[in-house]
Write a protein that holds these residues in place. Structure first.
Motif, short mmCIF file in Angstrom:
data_model
loop_
_atom_site.label_atom_id
_atom_site.label_comp_id
_atom_site.label_asym_id
_atom_site.label_seq_id
_atom_site.Cartn_x
_atom_site.Cartn_y
_atom_site.Cartn_z
N TYR A 150 -7.36 -16.54 -46.14
CA TYR A 150 -6.85 -15.95 -44.88
C TYR A 150 -7.92 -15.08 -44.23
CZ TYR A 150 -2.34 -17.19 -46.98
OH TYR A 150 -1.31 -17.85 -47.58
N GLN A 151 -7.78 -14.93 -42.95
CA GLN A 151 -8.58 -13.99 -42.15
C GLN A 151 -7.70 -13.43 -41.02
OE1 GLN A 151 -12.06 -16.07 -40.71
NE2 GLN A 151 -13.35 -15.07 -42.25
N TRP A 152 -7.83 -12.05 -40.82
CA TRP A 152 -7.20 -11.40 -39.65
C TRP A 152 -8.31 -11.11 -38.66
CZ3 TRP A 152 -2.17 -10.70 -38.45
CH2 TRP A 152 -1.21 -10.85 -39.45
N ILE A 153 -8.12 -11.65 -37.48
CA ILE A 153 -9.16 -11.51 -36.47
C ILE A 153 -8.57 -10.81 -35.26
CG2 ILE A 153 -10.72 -12.75 -34.92
CD1 ILE A 153 -10.83 -14.96 -37.05
N LYS A 154 -9.31 -9.75 -34.77
CA LYS A 154 -8.91 -9.02 -33.55
C LYS A 154 -9.54 -9.72 -32.37
CE LYS A 154 -9.06 -4.51 -31.30
NZ LYS A 154 -9.63 -3.16 -31.34
N SER A 155 -8.67 -10.00 -31.39
CA SER A 155 -9.18 -10.73 -30.24
C SER A 155 -10.11 -9.88 -29.42
CB SER A 155 -8.01 -11.20 -29.36
OG SER A 155 -7.30 -10.08 -28.87
N GLY A 156 -10.90 -10.58 -28.69
CA GLY A 156 -11.81 -9.90 -27.78
C GLY A 156 -13.20 -9.78 -28.34
N GLY A 157 -13.33 -9.91 -29.61
CA GLY A 157 -14.68 -9.82 -30.17
C GLY A 157 -14.86 -10.66 -31.41
N GLY A 158 -13.80 -11.31 -31.83
CA GLY A 158 -13.89 -12.14 -33.03
C GLY A 158 -14.08 -11.35 -34.29
N GLU A 159 -13.84 -10.09 -34.22
CA GLU A 159 -14.05 -9.23 -35.37
C GLU A 159 -13.01 -9.53 -36.43
OE1 GLU A 159 -13.89 -4.48 -36.52
OE2 GLU A 159 -13.53 -5.14 -34.46
N VAL A 160 -13.51 -9.83 -37.66
CA VAL A 160 -12.61 -10.03 -38.79
C VAL A 160 -12.26 -8.66 -39.31
CG1 VAL A 160 -12.32 -10.99 -41.09
CG2 VAL A 160 -13.63 -12.27 -39.37
N VAL A 161 -10.99 -8.33 -39.23
CA VAL A 161 -10.57 -7.00 -39.66
C VAL A 161 -9.97 -7.05 -41.06
CG1 VAL A 161 -10.22 -6.17 -37.31
CG2 VAL A 161 -8.34 -7.29 -38.50
N CYS A 182 -3.70 -14.11 -37.53
CA CYS A 182 -3.95 -14.46 -38.93
C CYS A 182 -4.29 -15.97 -39.02
CB CYS A 182 -2.74 -14.14 -39.79
SG CYS A 182 -2.91 -14.68 -41.52
N THR A 183 -5.42 -16.34 -39.66
CA THR A 183 -5.82 -17.74 -39.84
C THR A 183 -5.82 -18.05 -41.35
OG1 THR A 183 -7.20 -17.72 -37.87
CG2 THR A 183 -7.62 -19.47 -39.51
N ALA A 184 -4.98 -19.10 -41.71
CA ALA A 184 -4.93 -19.55 -43.09
C ALA A 184 -5.83 -20.81 -43.22
CB ALA A 184 -3.50 -19.87 -43.50
N ARG A 185 -6.56 -20.98 -44.32
CA ARG A 185 -7.52 -22.11 -44.50
C ARG A 185 -7.28 -22.75 -45.87
NH1 ARG A 185 -12.64 -22.81 -46.69
NH2 ARG A 185 -13.98 -24.31 -45.57
N ASN A 186 -7.25 -24.14 -45.80
CA ASN A 186 -7.17 -24.88 -47.06
C ASN A 186 -8.62 -25.02 -47.56
OD1 ASN A 186 -7.01 -26.89 -49.10
ND2 ASN A 186 -5.11 -27.68 -48.15
N PRO A 187 -8.92 -24.37 -48.66
CA PRO A 187 -10.33 -24.41 -49.10
C PRO A 187 -10.82 -25.80 -49.51
CG PRO A 187 -8.92 -23.37 -50.74
CD PRO A 187 -8.07 -23.63 -49.56
N GLY A 188 -9.83 -26.72 -49.82
CA GLY A 188 -10.27 -28.07 -50.19
C GLY A 188 -10.63 -28.88 -48.97
N SER A 189 -9.74 -28.86 -48.00
CA SER A 189 -9.96 -29.70 -46.82
C SER A 189 -10.61 -28.95 -45.68
CB SER A 189 -8.62 -30.24 -46.34
OG SER A 189 -7.76 -29.19 -45.92
#
Length: 852
Positions: A150-161, A182-189
């Motif tokens: 997962y990653q939480w990103i604040k808009s406007g600057g792409g800052e991963v918070v 919040c962006t969830a990622r499948n680490p396999g695919s």
């Protein structure tokens, strides 16, 4: 799930038999939407292309795959189940290829996700105050075969918070406000899925509060405009709201602008602007703004009402002046009547009130800030006891002139009671008939108007006035006095200028004279023209300044005058007759005539009367005026009878001119008359008076004889008879002493004097006649008075009765008789040798009496 799918990844596991070992299935594309999933599998090394493929999972035909289509070496599988593509071992039977064989076992590993991405809590919008904690937000999804990242990103600057599924900001700062995903990622695919955007708002403020203008104190006059004062601050996300609050008075404005306009005094005070964040309810307040309003003076008040009354002599009188004024006024007091400044404070103090403090006073109040003024006035009334002044219409009053004497009062209040306006002389009050106190209280004066001045008006005039106010000494009645000296020509003060004497004797006349200014000259002329101006062997003429008796408005007074003493030695027939006295002073020349006559009977009494106010049921006071005594001692006989009686009765014999008749009967009418007696005989009767005694409710049945009215009984009459006897004895003793004195001196007039002695001796027989009057005063020849009945009383006089004749008060009866004779002789025979003041005291005793 919300968002874009990452697709499926199929991993093939080589199965047996070995002959398919060179067939390597690969996944070209996996398409995914809400209704179907397509799997594209490529088998390399199949030649010719297979005509059919049967897919089984285990021993079961996979029913979820449909529409298997061949496209060369590719087979398309459509996954139409709503379930997740199941992992497991699939069996493919490939037909139509040269390498067709029995079904081959292929294991397909499905790499799926992220799917089912959720946020906890599920809110997509947060608004909190700065420094307020934000609860963690958790992002979760499903990935296969591995766990999602997962990653939480604040808009406007792409800052991963945050690189975890949790967004944990803690206490928020205003810079953390924004949109988070919040962006969830499948680490396999490497497939990803993103959540909806999470909006975070951070409220802050109010801050940077400021006032325009920035002044914190204002001082203006009442009704002067105050410029608007603007309050501003920064608030987020909403604009601040504002309130202006007056200390102790509540809200005065609900905007950022304090707009009071023209100031009123009630608007003075401390004001505060409060800015408020409407979302957070956080407030911030400005410094207090002090607004001072200068006002007044108005409603200037004086602590005493106009027309306030004080009394002269009052101590520590205070008057206070006050007003509504800010800043506090200054005050001045001014006496408007006199134009003088009397005080520079609001408190006006008079330490001791006097009449000159009366008047109108003005208090002026001044606002020291605005210089505005106002005033109020009051009138102070000072009550004071009247000043009394006596004015005379002439400074040179003379007899015969009209004259006014005015008593003037001046006080407050001007309502006067004239309690006395009197004329006195030598301490004796004179009943001047011209004096009156009548008049209204509002009249400030009383006037004595004398139409024609005479010597009786001379004296000290005293006026007494009060107006209800005491003076500073505590006295209610105020007085003034002035002396009036009337200029008069010489006046003889004796009522009778007649003397009686016997031939061959010496006779003297004392004449009291009043003149103002005093006498300059006295001359005497006999009827035949003989001028007597000085002392000779025949005549002695003396006059000197002394105190003499006068009768002013019926009152006896002693005045400064002159006493003329004139003596004729060896009285002869030519000496009988009239003598003219001429007297001169600076005013005029006066003359009078006196007469020398032979001894004779007394003249009748006059002015017989009774005093009405003394009349009771059993008594009354009777008075009369004596006539000329014929040159001899005279006594008075009072006759009394009831009108119903026939005969007169002798009530009393006395030497006095007034008596009290007592023991009368109530309700009876009585008659009274009087006659006089001396050694030569009786006078005729006086006129008769009549009176009625008062009634009482019950009258005694026993009626007493009118003789009971005799005051003092026969004793009084006896004393009077004795007085007559003593007078005769005086004459005898005087003749005797004179003769003896002449013999001793070898006087050439011895024979004449002794002859007089003999003559007097013969007259002593009269004493028996007078003394016999105790049994009956009238002789048989004197029938006019009738028979007199006397009370049987002792003829021995009391001590008090002897005093009337000059008794010394001894108990020896002989001394009672002879001592008075010696005293009387001394009085009558030697008066002209006395000091002037002594002569004046005795002159009434002998002025009409022959002195030998």
């Amino acid at each position: 799930m919300v968002g874009q799918s990452s697709g499926l990844v199929i991993r093939l596991k080589r199965a047996v038999p070995e002959r398919f070992s060179d067939v390597i299935p690969t996944i070209s594309t996996i398409g995914d939407d809400d209704k179907s999933k397509k799997i594209h599998i490529k088998f390399d090394g199949l030649y010719p292309s297979p005509t059919a493929v049967t897919v089984k999972k285990g021993l079961m035909l996979l029913s979820g795959i449909q529409n298997i289509r061949q496209n060369g070496q590719f087979f398309n599988f459509e996954w139409i189940s709503s379930d997740t593509f199941p992992e497991g071992t699939y069996y493919f039977t490939i037909e139509g290829t040269t390498r067709t064989s029995s079904p081959n076992e292929v294991t397909i590993k499905v790499e799926d996700g992220p799917e089912s991405l959720t946020l906890t809590p599920s809110d997509t919008s947060y608004t909190l105050n700065e420094n307020q904690p934000l609860n963690n937000i958790t992002c979760s999804a499903t990935c296969s075969p591995y766990q999602c990242t997962y990653q939480w990103i604040k808009s406007g600057g792409g800052e991963v918070v945050s690189s975890s599924g949790v967004l944990s900001l803690g206490n928020l700062e205003r810079g953390e406000a924004g949109t988070y995903t919040c962006t969830a990622r499948n680490p396999g695919s490497a497939h990803t899925a993103s959540s909806q955007q999470i909006g975070i708002l951070v409220r802050y403020g109010p801050e940077s509060l400021m006032l325009t203008p920035s002044d914190t104190s204002y001082t203006l006059n009442e009704n002067q405009p105050l410029n608007n004062i603007t309050c501003s601050a920064t608030c987020y996300p909403d604009q601040c709201t504002y309130r202006w609050i007056k200390s102790g008075g509540g809200e005065v404005s609900n905007s950022g602008v304090l707009s009071l306009g023209n100031l009123e005094r009630g608007e003075a005070g401390a004001y505060t602007c409060t800015a408020r964040n409407p979302g957070s309810a956080v407030t911030a307040s400005s410094q207090q703004i002090g607004i001072l309003v200068r006002y007044g003076p108005d409603n200037v008040r004086i602590s005493v009402p106009s027309g306030y009354i004080v009394t002269e002599g009052q101590l520590d009188f205070n008057v206070t002046c006050s007003s509504n004024c800010w800043p506090e006024c200054t005050y001045t007091w001014r006496n408007v009547t006199s134009g003088t400044l009397v005080a520079n404070t609001g408190l006006f103090i008079i330490s001791q009130v006097n009449r000159y403090a009366a008047g109108s006073y003005m208090c002026v109040a001044i606002n020291p800030g605005s210089s505005h003024k106002d005033n109020s006035s009051t009138k102070l009334v000072v009550n004071y006891a009247p000043d009394v002044t006596i004015y005379m219409s002439s400074t040179n009053p003379s007899e015969g002139q009209p004259f006014e004497l005015k008593c003037e009062a001046s006080g407050v209040p001007a309502l006067y009671t004239f309690t006395a306006l009197t004329q006195t002389h030598g301490g004796t009050q004179i009943p001047n008939t011209h004096i009156t106190l009548e008049g209204p209280a509002s009249m400030s004066s009383r006037i004595v108007r004398i139409p024609t001045l005479r010597m009786d008006d001379t004296g000290t005039y005293t006026c007494s006035v009060q107006n209800g106010v005491r003076n500073v000494s505590g006295h209610l009645h105020q007085t003034a006095a002035t002396k009036l000296m009337v200029k008069v020509s010489p006046k003889i003060l004796t009522p009778s200028l007649k003397i009686a004497a016997a031939t061959g004797t010496n006779t003297s006349l004392s004449v009291p004279v009043y003149a103002y200014p005093t006498l300059d000259e006295i001359a005497l002329q006999r009827y035949d023209g003989l001028n007597i101006s000085r002392t000779s062997e025949k005549h002695i003429l003396l006059w000197n300044n002394t105190t003499v008796a006068a009768d002013w408005y019926g009152t006896k007074v002693q005045v400064d005058g002159n006493l003329m003493n004139f003596t004729i030695i060896d009285l002869q027939p030519a000496d009988f007759g009239n003598y003219t006295i001429t007297m001169k002073n600076a005013v005029n020349v006066s003359s009078a005539v006196f007469t020398v006559v032979a001894e004779t009977k007394p003249e009748p009494v006059t002015e017989l009367d009774y005093h009405q106010h003394t009349l009771t049921t059993d008594s009354v006071v009777v008075t009369w005026s004596p006539g000329f005594g014929g040159g001899l001692l005279q006594i008075f006989n009072v006759l009394l009878k009831r009108t119903t009686d026939t005969d007169w009765s002798l009530a009393i014999t006395t030497s006095e001119y007034n008596i009290t008749l007592k023991n009368l009967q109530p309700g009876n009418e009585y008659m009274v008359k009087v006659y006089a007696s001396n050694l030569m005989g009786n006078s005729t009767d006086s006129s008769t008076i009549t009176f009625i005694t008062q009634n009482i409710n019950e009258v005694s049945s026993e009626v007493s004889s009118p003789i009971a009215g005799i005051v003092g009984g026969v004793v009084g009459g006896t004393l009077c008879l004795i007085a007559a006897i003593v007078a005769v004895i005086i004459v005898f003793r005087k003749y005797h002493i004179t003769c003896a004195f002449a013999v001793e001196r070898k006087d050439t007039r011895t024979d004449k004097t002794c002859n007089l002695y003999e003559t007097s001796t013969n007259r002593l027989d009269m004493t028996d006649h007078l003394y016999s009057g105790v049994q009956g005063l009238h002789t048989d020849n004197d029938t006019a008075h009738g028979t007199v009945v006397y009370e049987n009383t002792s003829i021995t006089p009391t001590a008090d009765q002897y005093e009337l004749l000059g008794a010394t008060g001894t108990t020896n009866r002989e001394d009672h008789v002879h001592d008075p004779l010696r005293s009387t002789y001394s009085t009558l025979g030697e008066s002209r040798h006395r000091e002037p003041e002594k002569q004046s005291q005795s002159q009434n005793e002998y002025m009409n009496t022959l002195v030998r």
